[in-house]
Scaffold this active site. Structure first.
Site, PDB file in Angstrom:
ATOM      1  N   HIS A  68       2.686   0.430  -1.182  1.00 14.07           N
ATOM      2  CA  HIS A  68       2.876   1.363  -2.288  1.00 14.07           C
ATOM      3  C   HIS A  68       4.068   2.285  -2.015  1.00 14.07           C
ATOM      4  CE1 HIS A  68       0.540   4.196  -5.263  1.00 14.07           C
ATOM      5  NE2 HIS A  68       1.754   3.907  -5.677  1.00 14.07           N
ATOM      6  N   HIS A  77      10.067   8.412  -7.629  1.00 14.96           N
ATOM      7  CA  HIS A  77       8.803   8.467  -8.353  1.00 14.96           C
ATOM      8  C   HIS A  77       8.618   9.736  -9.171  1.00 14.96           C
ATOM      9  CE1 HIS A  77       4.533   9.653  -8.732  1.00 14.96           C
ATOM     10  NE2 HIS A  77       4.337   8.379  -8.993  1.00 14.96           N
TER      11      HIS A  77
END
Length: 248
Positions: free
Chosen positions: A9, A51
């Site tokens: 991730h 992100h």
């Protein structure tokens, strides 16, 4: 039972600043077969790995990615100082083009490329998707665009990208209008949004559950139907799963 497949991730985030080339290389060196990263656009519309909505947590400055040009972003370092101190103080702000060069050197690895909604909102779906997919063309066989935005995924399909993945926060969101018609090959769901019991299945899609840190949870989810487990703790979870599997 064989251990479930793991997705790194944002790269190997436990040991490296997320969404950096160091994090991606770390995941590959630890044996990763699947890696997920997040993509936004700079003010001059260059796809970069990032992100958050703001630069504060990783770079220590105010503002957003889309408010700075690539040259301005290159003056920053996504070092995640609160976690790592000065260890990654020289870590470069990575572009998608640089990631593509790395992907090309590892042809057996699949990359999930999350198209962030903040970029879609700022630059529009058509432009954002086109910019990102253009960069991915040299390694398109290895890359799967994923997003919360079904509109973005339909745009990717319209541009000739047959395999896409949808992202949802709650298992009940699998019923949202248009998702089944999209026919995603992958469906990503937050572990905190799952029902406590029962089989997990979405016809035609492999299920990927994020964010999982324990081997016990990973194995339970695998038994319920999850094919992929996404984790920040890639190497540690991989070792724990393989060790427990090997133990009589």
């Amino acid at each position: 039972m064989n251990p479930p497949e793991l997705v790194a991730h944002r790269g190997y985030t436990l040991l490296y600043p997320e969404n950096t080339l160091s994090a991606v290389r770390g995941a590959i060196e630890a044996g990763g077969r699947y890696v997920e990263v997040d993509i936004q656009l700079s003010r001059d519309e260059v796809p970069v790995l990032f992100h958050d909505h703001t630069l504060k947590r990783l770079c220590g400055v105010d503002g957003a990615v889309h408010e700075r040009t690539l040259d301005e972003l290159r003056q920053l370092h996504p070092s995640d100082f609160d976690r790592f101190g000065y260890k990654f103080a020289a870590e470069p702000f990575p572009t998608l083009a640089e990631l593509v060069e790395l992907i090309a050197r590892h042809p057996s690895i699949i990359f999930f490329i999350e198209i962030k909604r903040i970029a879609l909102s700022r630059f529009g779906v058509a432009k954002t998707v086109a910019r990102i997919l253009h960069e991915l063309k040299p390694v398109r066989r290895q890359c799967v665009p994923i997003s919360y935005s079904l509109t973005a995924l339909r745009a990717a399909q319209a541009q000739g990208w047959p395999i896409v993945g949808a992202v949802i926060d709650r298992w009940r969101d699998r019923r949202r209008p248009g998702l089944r018609e999209l026919a995603p090959r992958y469906l990503f769901c937050d572990v905190d949004g799952l029902p406590r019991f029962g089989k997990l299945k979405f016809e035609g899609a492999q299920l990927a559950i994020f964010e999982v840190q324990s081997a016990a949870t990973a194995r339970r989810l695998s038994a319920r139907g999850a094919e992929l487990i996404e984790t920040f703790h890639f190497g540690e979870l991989k070792h724990e799963l393989e060790h427990k599997t090997a133990t009589p």
